[in-house]
Design a protein around this motif. Structure first.
Motif, PDB file in Angstrom:
ATOM      1  N   UNK A  67     -35.223  -7.088 -21.106  1.00  0.00           N
ATOM      2  CA  UNK A  67     -33.872  -7.636 -21.144  1.00  0.00           C
ATOM      3  C   UNK A  67     -33.126  -7.619 -19.806  1.00  0.00           C
ATOM      4  N   UNK A  68     -33.575  -6.829 -18.843  1.00  0.00           N
ATOM      5  CA  UNK A  68     -32.818  -6.678 -17.604  1.00  0.00           C
ATOM      6  C   UNK A  68     -33.611  -7.097 -16.370  1.00  0.00           C
ATOM      7  N   UNK A  69     -34.810  -6.627 -16.248  1.00  0.00           N
ATOM      8  CA  UNK A  69     -35.616  -6.832 -15.045  1.00  0.00           C
ATOM      9  C   UNK A  69     -35.812  -8.322 -14.744  1.00  0.00           C
ATOM     10  N   UNK A  70     -35.578  -8.696 -13.488  1.00  0.00           N
ATOM     11  CA  UNK A  70     -35.775 -10.085 -13.055  1.00  0.00           C
ATOM     12  C   UNK A  70     -37.256 -10.285 -12.752  1.00  0.00           C
ATOM     13  N   UNK A  71     -37.932 -11.044 -13.597  1.00  0.00           N
ATOM     14  CA  UNK A  71     -39.388 -11.212 -13.477  1.00  0.00           C
ATOM     15  C   UNK A  71     -39.796 -11.901 -12.178  1.00  0.00           C
ATOM     16  N   UNK A  72     -38.843 -12.568 -11.511  1.00  0.00           N
ATOM     17  CA  UNK A  72     -39.150 -13.202 -10.229  1.00  0.00           C
ATOM     18  C   UNK A  72     -39.584 -12.178  -9.176  1.00  0.00           C
ATOM     19  N   UNK A  73     -39.141 -10.936  -9.359  1.00  0.00           N
ATOM     20  CA  UNK A  73     -39.513  -9.887  -8.406  1.00  0.00           C
ATOM     21  C   UNK A  73     -41.020  -9.701  -8.346  1.00  0.00           C
ATOM     22  N   UNK A  74     -41.722 -10.070  -9.417  1.00  0.00           N
ATOM     23  CA  UNK A  74     -43.174  -9.921  -9.457  1.00  0.00           C
ATOM     24  C   UNK A  74     -43.882 -10.945  -8.571  1.00  0.00           C
TER      25      UNK A  74
ATOM     26  N   UNK B 290     -47.574  -5.406  -5.894  1.00  0.00           N
ATOM     27  CA  UNK B 290     -48.989  -5.038  -5.877  1.00  0.00           C
ATOM     28  C   UNK B 290     -49.783  -5.726  -6.980  1.00  0.00           C
ATOM     29  N   UNK B 291     -51.043  -5.813  -6.763  1.00  0.00           N
ATOM     30  CA  UNK B 291     -51.951  -6.327  -7.780  1.00  0.00           C
ATOM     31  C   UNK B 291     -51.978  -5.341  -8.958  1.00  0.00           C
ATOM     32  N   UNK B 292     -51.784  -5.842 -10.160  1.00  0.00           N
ATOM     33  CA  UNK B 292     -51.754  -5.006 -11.374  1.00  0.00           C
ATOM     34  C   UNK B 292     -50.711  -3.891 -11.278  1.00  0.00           C
TER      35      UNK B 292
ATOM     36  N   UNK C 215     -51.236   0.717   6.127  1.00  0.00           N
ATOM     37  CA  UNK C 215     -50.767   0.349   4.796  1.00  0.00           C
ATOM     38  C   UNK C 215     -51.987   0.138   3.902  1.00  0.00           C
ATOM     39  N   UNK C 216     -52.227   1.076   3.000  1.00  0.00           N
ATOM     40  CA  UNK C 216     -53.427   1.013   2.155  1.00  0.00           C
ATOM     41  C   UNK C 216     -53.158   0.410   0.772  1.00  0.00           C
ATOM     42  N   UNK C 217     -52.005  -0.246   0.608  1.00  0.00           N
ATOM     43  CA  UNK C 217     -51.703  -0.891  -0.666  1.00  0.00           C
ATOM     44  C   UNK C 217     -52.512  -2.178  -0.822  1.00  0.00           C
ATOM     45  N   UNK C 218     -52.762  -2.553  -2.069  1.00  0.00           N
ATOM     46  CA  UNK C 218     -53.438  -3.822  -2.363  1.00  0.00           C
ATOM     47  C   UNK C 218     -52.426  -4.745  -3.016  1.00  0.00           C
ATOM     48  N   UNK C 219     -52.000  -5.756  -2.274  1.00  0.00           N
ATOM     49  CA  UNK C 219     -50.953  -6.646  -2.759  1.00  0.00           C
ATOM     50  C   UNK C 219     -51.528  -7.783  -3.596  1.00  0.00           C
ATOM     51  N   UNK C 220     -50.652  -8.351  -4.431  1.00  0.00           N
ATOM     52  CA  UNK C 220     -51.051  -9.467  -5.277  1.00  0.00           C
ATOM     53  C   UNK C 220     -50.962 -10.741  -4.444  1.00  0.00           C
TER      54      UNK C 220
END
Length: 346
Positions: free
Chosen positions: A101-108, A114-116, A332-337
């Motif tokens: 109800x609140x979170x803006x899905x565009x942020x994804x 990140x991936x997953x 930076x060891x993150x895996x981005x989407x």
């Protein structure tokens, strides 16, 4: 927490402990509501309700365990399970409602999502919660066994004015200590070992709210347990504040930038922290960040729905964030989407 423990015992754990640790029969004369009946009593333990408003008499199973309700090991086990299970339910229900109800899905679609990511946030929370609960249990035990300044009713407290003032006092006290703890967690000798798991989420969802290293999560909750050791607190207010604290933690990760306030440390301020690391350590207010010279005002475009997710805004965020990550973490060891840009363009 003693009322929560009593209710849990009454409806659930009395039956479990009577089965797991059965007591040998004894005289029923010490149990008022069984003394004149034909049922066999097993324990001389006497019931004294922790709830001054609506006490619930226990069933016979409360007297049928060698580990009665005052047994410290029983209390510790039950408090641990309540903290773990109730904490997860609270987290999952509120985070899910916030996501729907609140979170803006565009942020994804953000380049640094990140991936997953949402699954990883939930997974991190699930891994950490039992350990955070174990670290928290000794402090619940101190409360239940009377080693804090918690009191039952306003008549037992410092006065009616304090019944109101205890809430802002609690917020100001814990906000100050969380600021110090949080800033300390960003020290180079500590950050990579404890706090980095929470900063894995550059663009967090509500499910990131409790996705901590367990020691990190406990350290930032410690001020909540310290307060009733030092100051009087109505025990019902304590439970309400515990729920509020968890709710607030989810709110500042929900990505809905409503509070364009110079005082309130809302989701926009906390997003600045996740993006740029070294700013906005406070939990509820900007006061301590201002005093500590670590306050960063969110960009005004974040409060304009048509601009907060713009390519220009995201480009500026990414450019600065990448520089800061090199300074703070090195690699930076993150895996981005990588599909985020494609999803936005489509």
């Amino acid at each position: 927490m003693d009322v929560v423990l009593e209710l849990t015992d009454t409806f659930i754990t009395d039956y479990f402990y009577a089965w797991a640790f059965p007591a040998h029969p004894t005289s029923p004369h010490d149990i008022p509501h069984l003394a004149n009946g034909t049922e066999q009593a097993f324990s001389p333990w006497k019931f004294e309700s922790a709830n001054p408003y609506f006490p619930i008499a226990p069933s016979k199973y409360a007297y049928m365990s060698a580990w009665d309700r005052d047994n410290v090991y029983r209390q510790a086990i039950t408090l641990f399970m309540v903290t773990w299970i109730f904490g997860f339910i609270l987290y999952f229900v509120f985070a899910t409602l916030s996501y729907i109800f609140v979170f803006d899905k565009q942020a994804m679609q953000h380049p640094k999502y990140l991936k997953n990511q949402m699954w990883l946030e939930i997974k991190q929370t699930n891994k950490s919660m039992p350990f955070m609960s174990a670290l928290t249990t000794p402090f619940w035990l101190l409360e239940v066994r009377g080693y804090t300044k918690l009191y039952n009713t306003p008549a037992e407290g410092p006065g009616m004015l304090y019944e109101i003032l205890q809430y802002p006092f609690f917020i100001l006290f814990t906000d100050a200590l969380i600021y110090l703890v949080h800033r300390g967690l960003h020290h180079p000798l500590i950050y990579k070992h404890l706090h980095k798991p929470h900063h894995k989420w550059i663009m967090p969802t509500p499910f990131a709210s409790h996705a901590f290293h367990p020691v990190d999560g406990f350290a930032q909750s410690f001020p909540y347990h310290l307060f009733p050791m030092l100051f009087p607190l109505n025990k019902f207010a304590s439970v309400a504040l515990f729920i509020f604290v968890n709710f607030w933690t989810i709110m500042i990760h929900d990505g809905e930038y409503v509070a364009d306030s110079a005082v309130i440390n809302g989701a926009a301020c906390h997003t600045m922290h996740h993006l740029y690391f070294n700013y906005n350590y406070g939990q509820y207010t900007t006061l301590w960040d201002r005093l500590g010279n670590s306050y960063r005002k969110p960009h005004e475009d974040l409060f304009r729905k048509e601009k907060k997710m713009s390519d220009e805004q995201w480009g500026d965020q990414v450019a600065e964030m990448e520089k800061i990550v090199k300074e703070v973490e090195g690699v930076d060891d993150r895996t981005y989407d990588n599909s985020s840009a494609t999803k936005k363009n489509n």
